[in-house]
Each structure stands twice: as structure tokens, then as C-alpha cells.
Design an enzyme around this catalytic site. Structure first.
Site, PDB file in Angstrom:
ATOM      1  N   HIS A 153       5.541 -42.109  -7.933  1.00 22.29           N
ATOM      2  CA  HIS A 153       6.537 -41.139  -8.391  1.00 22.29           C
ATOM      3  C   HIS A 153       7.582 -41.804  -9.287  1.00 22.29           C
ATOM      4  O   HIS A 153       7.916 -41.303 -10.361  1.00 22.29           O
ATOM      5  CB  HIS A 153       7.246 -40.456  -7.215  1.00 22.29           C
ATOM      6  CG  HIS A 153       8.502 -39.754  -7.635  1.00 22.29           C
ATOM      7  ND1 HIS A 153       8.496 -38.516  -8.246  1.00 22.29           N
ATOM      8  CD2 HIS A 153       9.801 -40.148  -7.599  1.00 22.29           C
ATOM      9  CE1 HIS A 153       9.742 -38.180  -8.556  1.00 22.29           C
ATOM     10  NE2 HIS A 153      10.555 -39.150  -8.183  1.00 22.29           N
ATOM     11  N   HIS A 158       9.453 -41.150 -13.692  1.00 18.97           N
ATOM     12  CA  HIS A 158      10.768 -41.404 -14.299  1.00 18.97           C
ATOM     13  C   HIS A 158      10.764 -42.345 -15.501  1.00 18.97           C
ATOM     14  O   HIS A 158      11.620 -42.204 -16.369  1.00 18.97           O
ATOM     15  CB  HIS A 158      11.711 -42.013 -13.251  1.00 18.97           C
ATOM     16  CG  HIS A 158      12.182 -41.046 -12.215  1.00 18.97           C
ATOM     17  ND1 HIS A 158      13.151 -40.098 -12.465  1.00 18.97           N
ATOM     18  CD2 HIS A 158      11.824 -40.872 -10.921  1.00 18.97           C
ATOM     19  CE1 HIS A 158      13.381 -39.384 -11.363  1.00 18.97           C
ATOM     20  NE2 HIS A 158      12.579 -39.832 -10.406  1.00 18.97           N
ATOM     21  N   GLU A 199      14.723 -34.324 -11.986  1.00 13.89           N
ATOM     22  CA  GLU A 199      13.546 -34.169 -11.118  1.00 13.89           C
ATOM     23  C   GLU A 199      12.697 -32.943 -11.439  1.00 13.89           C
ATOM     24  O   GLU A 199      11.471 -33.013 -11.382  1.00 13.89           O
ATOM     25  CB  GLU A 199      13.971 -34.119  -9.640  1.00 13.89           C
ATOM     26  CG  GLU A 199      14.589 -35.416  -9.118  1.00 13.89           C
ATOM     27  CD  GLU A 199      13.606 -36.579  -8.970  1.00 13.89           C
ATOM     28  OE1 GLU A 199      12.391 -36.397  -9.168  1.00 13.89           O
ATOM     29  OE2 GLU A 199      14.080 -37.691  -8.665  1.00 13.89           O
ATOM     30  N   SER A 218       5.052 -35.965 -11.637  1.00 16.54           N
ATOM     31  CA  SER A 218       4.281 -36.827 -10.735  1.00 16.54           C
ATOM     32  C   SER A 218       3.608 -36.014  -9.631  1.00 16.54           C
ATOM     33  O   SER A 218       3.005 -36.587  -8.731  1.00 16.54           O
ATOM     34  CB  SER A 218       5.193 -37.891 -10.119  1.00 16.54           C
ATOM     35  OG  SER A 218       6.158 -37.287  -9.270  1.00 16.54           O
TER      36      SER A 218
END
Ligand code: PHE
Ligand code: FE
Length: 298
Positions: A153, A158, A199, A218
Site C-alpha cells: 500500500h 503513495h 487516500e 492500491s
């Protein structure tokens, strides 16, 4: 990566590692994974790349390939353009090699952490253009869903957008803003901004809606859901609306906020939040599924 959201426990002072694991979401039957005893005062630690097993590298590759296959038409161009910077998916990337590339591109680096870290430590790292990445990878049985952020993730979700100069600046500003929000006791409002942008953010492009949020990018299922499903509501970016809106941590989001550009996001968040926090506190909270007449729906 996401800071631990529950209120800090006493020993957990000012985001400095004093040898106690941070609190994580919800009420803990599960202790946080990861070895916090090995972490420095700022919560960073060594990646210990040689400790990954062949099975773990293989799990990373399978996660990567499943996700990469669904990016076209669902992920924003900036993400697709940069995801290759993570290198070949055959192995979990070495953070130091990745940091070298990132340094050259936008002055950011990735640093290893044992897992979720306290808010202040998280903000401080972002303000220094250091992105904390969890060292461990999920278990094979967590292929479809993992509760806490893992290395997949954190890296896949990110790091690609940290290669984008405007987004990179936003993340640093967010970190600095977080340190300020801690002093103003407004972390919850700022956490919502993180949640609904970094997010779970969507961006409107000439080709249609696309995802830029790491939690979506993700996720095996939420990427399609967020962009294509008729069920969730999609609302034009509105800073104060976001700060008022609660979010779900254990299901797909029922509301997504849509930006027009990273420049819009950066500019809308540039003003001093001090009076905004006051207004938001006064306006009150909204449920994750709530609709308002003033919402600009997509
Ligand atoms: N402008 C915000 C403040 O004054 C800081 C910030 C910038 C927060 C970008 C989030 C994102 O607190
Ligand atoms: Fe994250």
C-alpha cells in the site's frame, strides 16, 4: 501510510518513540505489527531488505501485477506516468535506491517505519519531505484486504505521485499543516482532508474521472468501485465540507471528493486553516453518507 488515528496514549508524547507501540484503529485485539523497539526516536528504522523471503517478494509481485493491470482508464495520468519508477515488480524495492530517484525528481525520500506511527511523528516526517513506508508485507491470506497499511500500500499507493512536483509540495504542506493542527487540536479535521484526498481522492480529467488516492490505487476492488460504480456519491472538492465529513475505515467509501487538478488542491489548502477549523467546529460533523443540497455532484 497513515498516522495512527486514535488518541495518543500517555507515553506517546509528541510523536517521539519512547518504546511503546502506537495505538491503531479501533479497539485492539490485534497489537500493531512491526518491531517498534528497533525504531529511532523519529520512528524511522532500517528496511532490512535481506530479511524478505522469496515468498514475500513473490507476493509483492502478484499484488503489483494485479493492480498495474487495472490502472488504464481508472488511475490518473500522473500516477501511470510515474508508477514505473518503483522499478521491476519482481522484488520489493530497496528504499534507498528509490529514494535516490525521488530525491532527484522532487527532493523527497522514502524512509522505513515499523507500521502506523503517531500523528505528530508522521507530520514531522512529511514536513521534511520524508515519506514513511511500512517495512513489512501482508500475509498471503491478506492478498485481497489488509487492515493496516503494508509495504505494498505505502509504496504502490503513495510513492508514484511523490514524483509529481505539485503533489509533492502538497504532501509537504500537509505535514507542516499537521504540526500546526496538533497545536490547535484540529487533527481530526486535517485527517479527514488526508483521507478524502491523499487516500481516496478522485480527479476529473477530460477523459473522465480517475483515481489519485493511494487507498484506492492500491485496492483490488475499490479502484473500479470508486470510478465506475453507480453507488457512491462523488462530490466536487470543498475543503470545509471535507473537514466536516466522517469516513469509513472498514468498507468502500460511500462518498468521494473530486478535484479538478493538483493545482486546485494545492491552492485551496494554502490559506491559514486557523479560522477554517473554527468554522468547521461550529458547523458540525456530517455522516459519511450524508448529502447536502450544496454538494456539487458528479
Ligand atoms: N494551509 C494549512 C494551514 O494553514 C496547511 C495545509 C496545507 C494543510 C496543505 C493541509 C494541506 O494549516
Ligand atoms: Fe496510506
Amino acid at each position: 501510510m497513515k498516522a495512527a488515528m486514535a488518541p495518543a496514549i500517555e507515553n506517546f508524547h509528541k510523536g517521539v518513540n519512547q518504546g511503546v507501540a502506537p495505538v491503531t484503529y479501533g479497539h485492539g485485539e490485534r497489537p500493531p505489527r512491526g518491531d517498534y523497539a528497533q525504531a529511532r526516536a523519529d520512528y524511522t528504522c532500517e528496511q532490512d531488505w535481506s530479511a524478505y523471503t522469496a515468498q514475500e517478494h513473490d507476493l509483492y509481485r502478484r499484488l503489483y501485477e494485479r493492480q498495474a493491470a487495472q490502472l488504464p482508464g481508472l488511475a490518473c495520468e500522473e500516477f501511470i506516468a510515474a508508477v514505473g519508477e518503483l522499478g521491476a515488480p519482481a522484488q520489493i524495492p530497496r528504499f534507498d535506491a528509490l529514494s535516490e530517484k525521488l530525491q532527484r525528481a522532487t527532493g523527497w525520500e522514502v524512509v522505513a517505519v515499523p507500521g502506523l506511527i503517531p500523528e505528530e511523528a508522521f507530520f514531522a516526517l512529511l514536513a521534511q519531505r520524508r515519506f514513511p513506508v511500512t517495512g513489512w508485507i501482508r500475509k498471503p491470506e491478506e492478498f485481497d484486504y489488509v487492515v493496516e497499511p503494508d509495504v505494498f500500500h505505502d509504496l504502490f499507493g503513495h510513492v508514484p505521485l511523490l514524483f509529481n512536483p505539485m503533489f509533492a509540495d502538497y504532501m509537504q504542506a500537509y505535514g507542516a499543516g499537521g504540526l500546526k493542527a496538533s497545536r490547535l487540536e484540529a487533527c481530526e479535521y486535517l485527517a479527514r482532508l488526508y483521507w478524502y484526498t491523499v487516500e481516496f481522492g478522485l480527479i476529473a480529467t477530460p477523459a473522465g474521472l480517475r483515481a489519485y488516492g493511494a487507498g484506492i490505487l492500491s485496492s483490488a476492488g475499490e479502484l473500479r468501485h470508486s470510478v465506475l460504480s453507480p453507488d457512491p456519491q462523488r462530490i466536487g472538492f470543498d475543503l470545509e465540507r471535507i473537514m466536516r465529513t466522517r469516513y469509513k475505515i472498514d468498507s468502500y467509501q460511500s462518498t468521494y471528493f473530486v478535484i479538478d487538478s493538483f493545482e486546485q488542491l494545492f491552492k485551496a489548502t494554502a490559506p491559514d486553516f486557523t479560522p477554517i477549523y473554527r468554522r468547521v467546529a461550529h458547523a458540525g460533523e456530517l455522516g459519511a453518507e450524508q448529502r447536502l443540497d450544496s454538494d456539487r455532484a458528479y
